[in-house]
Scaffold this active site. Sequence first.
Site, short mmCIF file in Angstrom:
data_model
loop_
_atom_site.label_atom_id
_atom_site.label_comp_id
_atom_site.label_asym_id
_atom_site.label_seq_id
_atom_site.Cartn_x
_atom_site.Cartn_y
_atom_site.Cartn_z
N ASP A 67 0.84 -1.19 0.00
CA ASP A 67 0.00 0.00 0.00
C ASP A 67 0.88 1.24 0.00
OD1 ASP A 67 0.97 -0.31 2.59
OD2 ASP A 67 -0.99 -0.63 3.50
N ASP A 136 -8.05 -1.70 13.89
CA ASP A 136 -9.45 -1.89 13.48
C ASP A 136 -9.62 -3.12 12.58
OD1 ASP A 136 -8.31 -1.06 11.10
OD2 ASP A 136 -9.53 0.74 10.86
N HIS A 138 -7.76 -3.88 9.87
CA HIS A 138 -7.44 -3.74 8.44
C HIS A 138 -6.17 -4.50 8.07
CE1 HIS A 138 -5.04 0.13 9.46
NE2 HIS A 138 -4.15 -0.65 8.90
N GLU A 143 -9.72 -0.87 4.91
CA GLU A 143 -10.39 -0.51 6.15
C GLU A 143 -11.69 -1.30 6.30
OE1 GLU A 143 -8.84 0.98 8.30
OE2 GLU A 143 -8.18 3.01 7.81
C1 GLP Z 1 -0.54 0.62 8.49
C2 GLP Z 1 -0.23 -0.21 7.26
C3 GLP Z 1 -0.61 -1.64 7.47
C4 GLP Z 1 -0.03 -2.13 8.78
C5 GLP Z 1 -0.56 -1.33 9.92
C6 GLP Z 1 -0.06 -1.81 11.27
O1 GLP Z 1 -1.87 0.98 8.57
N1 GLP Z 1 -0.89 0.26 6.09
O2 GLP Z 1 -0.16 -2.42 6.39
O3 GLP Z 1 -0.35 -3.48 8.96
O4 GLP Z 1 -0.14 0.00 9.71
O5 GLP Z 1 1.11 -1.15 11.62
P1 GLP Z 1 2.06 -1.59 12.78
O6 GLP Z 1 2.78 -2.80 12.30
O7 GLP Z 1 3.00 -0.44 12.96
O8 GLP Z 1 1.22 -1.85 13.96
#
Ligand code: GLP
Length: 261
Positions: A67, A136, A138, A143
């Site tokens: 992403d 949440d 995702h 989302e």
């Molecule tokens: C962002 C990314 C996701 C990731 C999420 C969790 O929203 N787009 O791909 O899984 O963060 O991040 P973290 O690993 O820092 O908790």
Amino acid sequence: MEVVILTDPAAVGVCVADAICRLFASKERVNLGLATGSSPLATYAELIRRHAEEGLSLKGMTAFMLDEYLGLPVGHPESYRTYLERSFVDLVDLPNDSLLGPDVATRRPDVACREYEEQIRAAGGIDLQLLGIGSDGHIGFNEPMSSLASRTRIKTLTEETRRDNARFFGGDVEAVPRHVITQGIGTLLEARHLVLIATGEKKAGCIQRALEGPIAAMVPATALQLHPHVTVVLDQAAAGQLALRGYHEETFRTKPDWQGL
Ligand code: GLP
């Protein structure tokens, strides 16, 4: 779905790096899907260490972004491309131009989404896709209420995700872009192996809903239940609310070595 529960984030990084190395040992060209956020950092650190100290070569890899934010200037330190270059890609022997992602600098991001889908397809699909999970539920930036059949497209972030990610923007929620491009859930389900990483107590609730809850667009990560080859690698804290925790631990402890992930 296999659930592996390890002591701490460093052990999670070693386990996922092992799976990636096994893949490299089994084929010459590897298409690896890269995630951002803090969850995959221990894995990247372990691969970088193996490259520096043990001669691991990642030359045969094409990397695909999961992403990306829309609206950040090219080279912005918090764009996911810059993040991936800084924390992984530039620190191993990946050839230039081997990190592919949607073109977010274009005036037609909708076209860029379709082109990125085509690029993934033309490369033969993704062998192993790394994933984190948002609080949440995702995956990528899909989302809640994302179609479970969705393709790469533009999404609007929830307030919760923008608050979660504000830590990367000096704590300023307003600095976090509202719009992003993400591989869709349908796109992700076509990767041959999905590896979801989650560590820390803050992830225990969303991991429980994702793994043990009913499949629902309200918790996009539940779509992983539909994929034939998913590995979820957790530390103790992230596994804290799983009803089947003991079963997963027993399964992993008694697993034959040759099986891999
Ligand atoms: C962002 C990314 C996701 C990731 C999420 C969790 O929203 N787009 O791909 O899984 O963060 O991040 P973290 O690993 O820092 O908790």
